[in-house]
Design a protein around this motif. Structure first.
Motif, PDB file in Angstrom:
ATOM      1  N   GLY A  13       0.808  -1.209   0.000  1.00  4.99           N
ATOM      2  CA  GLY A  13       0.000   0.000   0.000  1.00  4.99           C
ATOM      3  C   GLY A  13       0.844   1.263   0.000  1.00  4.99           C
ATOM      4  N   VAL A  14       1.905   1.271   0.801  1.00 11.61           N
ATOM      5  CA  VAL A  14       2.818   2.421   0.820  1.00 11.61           C
ATOM      6  C   VAL A  14       3.504   2.568  -0.526  1.00 11.61           C
ATOM      7  CG1 VAL A  14       4.911   3.355   1.865  1.00 11.61           C
ATOM      8  CG2 VAL A  14       3.157   2.322   3.310  1.00 11.61           C
ATOM      9  N   GLN A  15       3.902   1.432  -1.114  1.00  9.55           N
ATOM     10  CA  GLN A  15       4.551   1.474  -2.427  1.00  9.55           C
ATOM     11  C   GLN A  15       3.615   2.058  -3.476  1.00  9.55           C
ATOM     12  OE1 GLN A  15       5.705  -2.399  -4.367  1.00  9.55           O
ATOM     13  NE2 GLN A  15       4.310  -1.519  -5.856  1.00  9.55           N
ATOM     14  N   LEU A  16       2.366   1.575  -3.513  1.00  9.13           N
ATOM     15  CA  LEU A  16       1.395   2.127  -4.466  1.00  9.13           C
ATOM     16  C   LEU A  16       1.153   3.608  -4.188  1.00  9.13           C
ATOM     17  CD1 LEU A  16      -0.713   1.909  -6.706  1.00  9.13           C
ATOM     18  CD2 LEU A  16      -2.347   1.062  -5.006  1.00  9.13           C
ATOM     19  N   GLY A  17       1.077   3.967  -2.908  1.00 12.81           N
ATOM     20  CA  GLY A  17       0.870   5.365  -2.561  1.00 12.81           C
ATOM     21  C   GLY A  17       2.001   6.256  -3.045  1.00 12.81           C
ATOM     22  N   LEU A  18       3.227   5.798  -2.909  1.00 11.79           N
ATOM     23  CA  LEU A  18       4.369   6.603  -3.361  1.00 11.79           C
ATOM     24  C   LEU A  18       4.412   6.703  -4.882  1.00 11.79           C
ATOM     25  CD1 LEU A  18       7.062   5.379  -0.814  1.00 11.79           C
ATOM     26  CD2 LEU A  18       6.070   7.662  -0.966  1.00 11.79           C
ATOM     27  N   ILE A  19       4.054   5.623  -5.580  1.00 12.50           N
ATOM     28  CA  ILE A  19       3.954   5.691  -7.040  1.00 12.50           C
ATOM     29  C   ILE A  19       2.887   6.715  -7.443  1.00 12.50           C
ATOM     30  CG2 ILE A  19       3.266   4.413  -9.108  1.00 12.50           C
ATOM     31  CD1 ILE A  19       6.015   3.634  -8.158  1.00 12.50           C
ATOM     32  N   LEU A  20       1.743   6.664  -6.756  1.00 11.29           N
ATOM     33  CA  LEU A  20       0.687   7.637  -7.033  1.00 11.29           C
ATOM     34  C   LEU A  20       1.147   9.054  -6.723  1.00 11.29           C
ATOM     35  CD1 LEU A  20      -2.507   5.823  -5.676  1.00 11.29           C
ATOM     36  CD2 LEU A  20      -1.998   6.383  -8.054  1.00 11.29           C
ATOM     37  N   PHE A  21       1.951   9.210  -5.658  1.00  9.83           N
ATOM     38  CA  PHE A  21       2.436  10.548  -5.321  1.00  9.83           C
ATOM     39  C   PHE A  21       3.326  11.108  -6.429  1.00  9.83           C
ATOM     40  CE2 PHE A  21       6.000  13.057  -3.676  1.00  9.83           C
ATOM     41  CZ  PHE A  21       5.301  14.195  -3.291  1.00  9.83           C
ATOM     42  N   LEU A  22       4.212  10.267  -6.982  1.00 12.32           N
ATOM     43  CA  LEU A  22       5.084  10.741  -8.058  1.00 12.32           C
ATOM     44  C   LEU A  22       4.257  11.239  -9.239  1.00 12.32           C
ATOM     45  CD1 LEU A  22       7.898   8.024  -8.051  1.00 12.32           C
ATOM     46  CD2 LEU A  22       7.994  10.335  -7.110  1.00 12.32           C
ATOM     47  N   LEU A  23       3.166  10.540  -9.540  1.00  8.22           N
ATOM     48  CA  LEU A  23       2.273  10.999 -10.604  1.00  8.22           C
ATOM     49  C   LEU A  23       1.491  12.244 -10.190  1.00  8.22           C
ATOM     50  CD1 LEU A  23       0.761   7.727 -12.099  1.00  8.22           C
ATOM     51  CD2 LEU A  23       1.710   9.608 -13.429  1.00  8.22           C
ATOM     52  N   ALA A  24       0.923  12.188  -8.987  1.00  6.42           N
ATOM     53  CA  ALA A  24       0.030  13.250  -8.555  1.00  6.42           C
ATOM     54  C   ALA A  24       0.775  14.555  -8.278  1.00  6.42           C
ATOM     55  CB  ALA A  24      -0.731  12.813  -7.298  1.00  6.42           C
ATOM     56  N   ALA A  25       2.031  14.480  -7.836  1.00  6.45           N
ATOM     57  CA  ALA A  25       2.772  15.703  -7.520  1.00  6.45           C
ATOM     58  C   ALA A  25       2.932  16.576  -8.760  1.00  6.45           C
ATOM     59  CB  ALA A  25       4.131  15.350  -6.924  1.00  6.45           C
ATOM     60  N   GLY A  26       3.382  15.962  -9.859  1.00  2.00           N
ATOM     61  CA  GLY A  26       3.524  16.730 -11.096  1.00  2.00           C
ATOM     62  C   GLY A  26       2.190  17.220 -11.617  1.00  2.00           C
ATOM     63  N   LEU A  27       1.172  16.365 -11.551  1.00  2.00           N
ATOM     64  CA  LEU A  27      -0.161  16.736 -12.007  1.00  2.00           C
ATOM     65  C   LEU A  27      -0.718  17.879 -11.174  1.00  2.00           C
ATOM     66  CD1 LEU A  27      -2.124  15.690 -14.186  1.00  2.00           C
ATOM     67  CD2 LEU A  27      -3.171  14.264 -12.423  1.00  2.00           C
ATOM     68  N   SER A  28      -0.472  17.819  -9.852  1.00  2.00           N
ATOM     69  CA  SER A  28      -0.966  18.857  -8.952  1.00  2.00           C
ATOM     70  C   SER A  28      -0.263  20.189  -9.205  1.00  2.00           C
ATOM     71  CB  SER A  28      -0.747  18.420  -7.497  1.00  2.00           C
ATOM     72  OG  SER A  28      -1.269  19.369  -6.598  1.00  2.00           O
ATOM     73  N   GLY A  32      -2.279  23.210 -10.344  1.00  2.00           N
ATOM     74  CA  GLY A  32      -2.336  24.272  -9.352  1.00  2.00           C
ATOM     75  C   GLY A  32      -1.691  25.566  -9.813  1.00  2.00           C
ATOM     76  N   ILE A  33      -0.619  25.480 -10.593  1.00  2.00           N
ATOM     77  CA  ILE A  33       0.110  26.678 -11.003  1.00  2.00           C
ATOM     78  C   ILE A  33      -0.412  27.236 -12.325  1.00  2.00           C
ATOM     79  CG2 ILE A  33       2.374  27.530 -11.740  1.00  2.00           C
ATOM     80  CD1 ILE A  33       3.623  25.605  -9.760  1.00  2.00           C
ATOM     81  N   MET A  34      -0.590  26.348 -13.319  1.00  2.00           N
ATOM     82  CA  MET A  34      -1.009  26.813 -14.639  1.00  2.00           C
ATOM     83  C   MET A  34      -2.508  26.705 -14.863  1.00  2.00           C
ATOM     84  SD  MET A  34       2.262  25.209 -15.113  1.00  2.00           S
ATOM     85  CE  MET A  34       2.469  24.054 -16.443  1.00  2.00           C
ATOM     86  N   ASP A  35      -3.237  26.091 -13.901  1.00  2.00           N
ATOM     87  CA  ASP A  35      -4.670  25.854 -14.056  1.00  2.00           C
ATOM     88  C   ASP A  35      -4.934  25.090 -15.345  1.00  2.00           C
ATOM     89  OD1 ASP A  35      -7.307  25.977 -13.180  1.00  2.00           O
ATOM     90  OD2 ASP A  35      -7.738  27.786 -14.346  1.00  2.00           O
ATOM     91  N   PHE A  36      -4.063  24.096 -15.593  1.00  2.00           N
ATOM     92  CA  PHE A  36      -4.129  23.319 -16.835  1.00  2.00           C
ATOM     93  C   PHE A  36      -4.423  21.862 -16.496  1.00  2.00           C
ATOM     94  CE2 PHE A  36      -2.305  20.808 -20.299  1.00  2.00           C
ATOM     95  CZ  PHE A  36      -2.832  21.455 -21.413  1.00  2.00           C
ATOM     96  N   ILE A  37      -5.497  21.317 -17.072  1.00  2.00           N
ATOM     97  CA  ILE A  37      -5.863  19.916 -16.845  1.00  2.00           C
ATOM     98  C   ILE A  37      -5.106  19.056 -17.851  1.00  2.00           C
ATOM     99  CG2 ILE A  37      -7.745  18.249 -16.809  1.00  2.00           C
ATOM    100  CD1 ILE A  37      -9.636  20.524 -16.151  1.00  2.00           C
ATOM    101  N   ASN A  38      -4.176  18.249 -17.358  1.00  2.00           N
ATOM    102  CA  ASN A  38      -3.300  17.473 -18.230  1.00  2.00           C
ATOM    103  C   ASN A  38      -3.662  15.991 -18.173  1.00  2.00           C
ATOM    104  OD1 ASN A  38      -1.245  16.581 -19.844  1.00  2.00           O
ATOM    105  ND2 ASN A  38       0.323  16.715 -18.267  1.00  2.00           N
ATOM    106  N   ASP A  92     -10.116  27.519 -22.094  1.00  2.00           N
ATOM    107  CA  ASP A  92     -10.898  26.934 -21.005  1.00  2.00           C
ATOM    108  C   ASP A  92     -10.555  25.457 -20.821  1.00  2.00           C
ATOM    109  OD1 ASP A  92     -12.388  25.409 -22.892  1.00  2.00           O
ATOM    110  OD2 ASP A  92     -13.793  27.058 -23.180  1.00  2.00           O
ATOM    111  N   HIS A  93     -11.102  24.873 -19.746  1.00  2.00           N
ATOM    112  CA  HIS A  93     -10.730  23.512 -19.368  1.00  2.00           C
ATOM    113  C   HIS A  93     -11.176  22.467 -20.389  1.00  2.00           C
ATOM    114  CE1 HIS A  93     -10.339  24.724 -14.860  1.00  2.00           C
ATOM    115  NE2 HIS A  93      -9.273  25.042 -15.562  1.00  2.00           N
ATOM    116  N   LEU A  94     -12.253  22.735 -21.101  1.00  2.00           N
ATOM    117  CA  LEU A  94     -12.691  21.784 -22.122  1.00  2.00           C
ATOM    118  C   LEU A  94     -11.626  21.647 -23.203  1.00  2.00           C
ATOM    119  CD1 LEU A  94     -14.777  19.918 -23.378  1.00  2.00           C
ATOM    120  CD2 LEU A  94     -15.856  21.935 -24.437  1.00  2.00           C
ATOM    121  N   ASP A  95     -11.009  22.755 -23.596  1.00  2.00           N
ATOM    122  CA  ASP A  95      -9.930  22.700 -24.583  1.00  2.00           C
ATOM    123  C   ASP A  95      -8.736  21.921 -24.036  1.00  2.00           C
ATOM    124  OD1 ASP A  95     -11.396  24.149 -26.405  1.00  2.00           O
ATOM    125  OD2 ASP A  95     -10.544  26.079 -25.828  1.00  2.00           O
TER     126      ASP A  95
END
Length: 306
Positions: A13-28, A32-38, A92-95
């Motif tokens: 579970g910790v391993q999966l959580g850390l993998i998710l964090f590596l993905l989520a950190a960049g996505l966040s 959060g900074i560019m207001d861009f949904i990637n 906008d976010h749809l684009d």
């Protein structure tokens, strides 16, 4: 409850959580900074896995595959931001959704053309393929390696964001882009840097998971949905929130899949319990997100400026 099974599932579970964090950190950071949904964030996850697998098989060295995949994902991130993404920041976010979904389709097709439809396996060196005994409990060496590497990357990312001049410019651009530009911060360069760092973090996550699941077409499409759930729970733009939420989601998913079938087995037939348990674990993740959206719409640990 078997203590050995519980500790192994806790580690998973910790391993999966850390993998998710590596993905989520960049996505966040990008959201959060560019207001861009990637939605194409999972593409870099997939590319990191494929590059690592290709080099590891060709040179019989997982570490060389790791080292080669990092600059490749960095360059791909910079190229994607410069050629395409930056032209949609003010849209906008749809684009955002449409252009990044198109990037996903193009990337999946390109990978199928270059590597074929079959998945690639990644060979591990002998020192990562064994097991380690800790206090009478045997743990897989590679899973411990993932936990250590991902934790070090998370710590380094936090240090850069919180303690360096680059991190100060990133935080300033996130808080007030116009004011940051007026103070002389080149926000376009900051945006490109953040996008590229996010690509590298996703690439590291793909590299880490490739020896376990293999590298396959579209492998990032499902996990990026979980990464979006993580940043919603933790708070968009919050690195600490992404870390806490990722560990929580990883533990819910892993422990739920391990123990819910036996719990349901006390009420339902074994076949129903074994099929319903994993599904219920996934439902619990989205139920957690729903409760956060109801009671804390900005997430558990939102940045001060949001």
């Amino acid at each position: 409850m078997d203590a050995v099974l519980f500790v192994n599932q806790l580690l998973n579970g910790v391993q999966l959580g850390l993998i998710l964090f590596l993905l989520a950190a960049g996505l966040s950071l990008v959201f959060g900074i560019m207001d861009f949904i990637n939605l194409a964030h999972g593409v870099f996850y997939m590319v990191g896995a494929y590059i690592c697998a290709t080099v590891a098989v060709a040179l019989d060295s997982f570490l060389l595959g790791f080292l080669v995949a990092l600059p490749v994902t960095l360059v791909m991130g910079l190229a994607a931001e410069w050629l395409l993404v930056r032209h949609f920041y003010k849209r906008d976010h749809l684009d955002h959704v449409l252009v990044t979904f198109g990037m996903v389709l193009c990337a999946d097709t390109a990978v199928k053309y270059l590597w074929g439809p079959q998945s690639l396996s990644v060979p591990l060196p002998a020192w990562l393929g064994g097991q380690i005994a800790l206090g009478g409990i045997t743990l897989p060496t590679y899973r411990l390696f993932i936990v250590v590497v991902a934790a070090l990357v998370a710590l380094a990312l936090w240090q850069v964001i919180a303690r360096t001049r680059v991190g100060m410019m990133v935080r300033a651009s996130a808080s007030n882009e116009e004011m940051a530009r007026a103070l002389g911060i080149e926000t376009r360069m900051v945006f490109a840097l953040v996008f590229a760092i996010g690509a590298v973090l996703a690439g590291i996550a793909g590299i880490m998971v490739a020896p376990i699941t293999g590298a396959s077409i579209g492998m990032g499409n499902q996990i990026v949905i979980l990464a979006l759930v993580v940043i919603i729970i933790g708070g968009i733009g919050s690195i600490f929130g992404a870390f806490v939420a990722a560990i929580g989601v990883g533990l819910i998913d892993t422990l739920g899949r391990a123990y819910l079938p036996s719990i349901l087995g006390a009420v339902f037939s074994p076949s129903v319990a074994s099929s319903a348990g994993p599904s219920l674990a996934s439902i619990l993740i989205y139920l957690s997100m729903t409760l956060v959206l109801i009671f804390r719409p900005s997430g558990l640990f939102p940045p001060a400026n949001r």
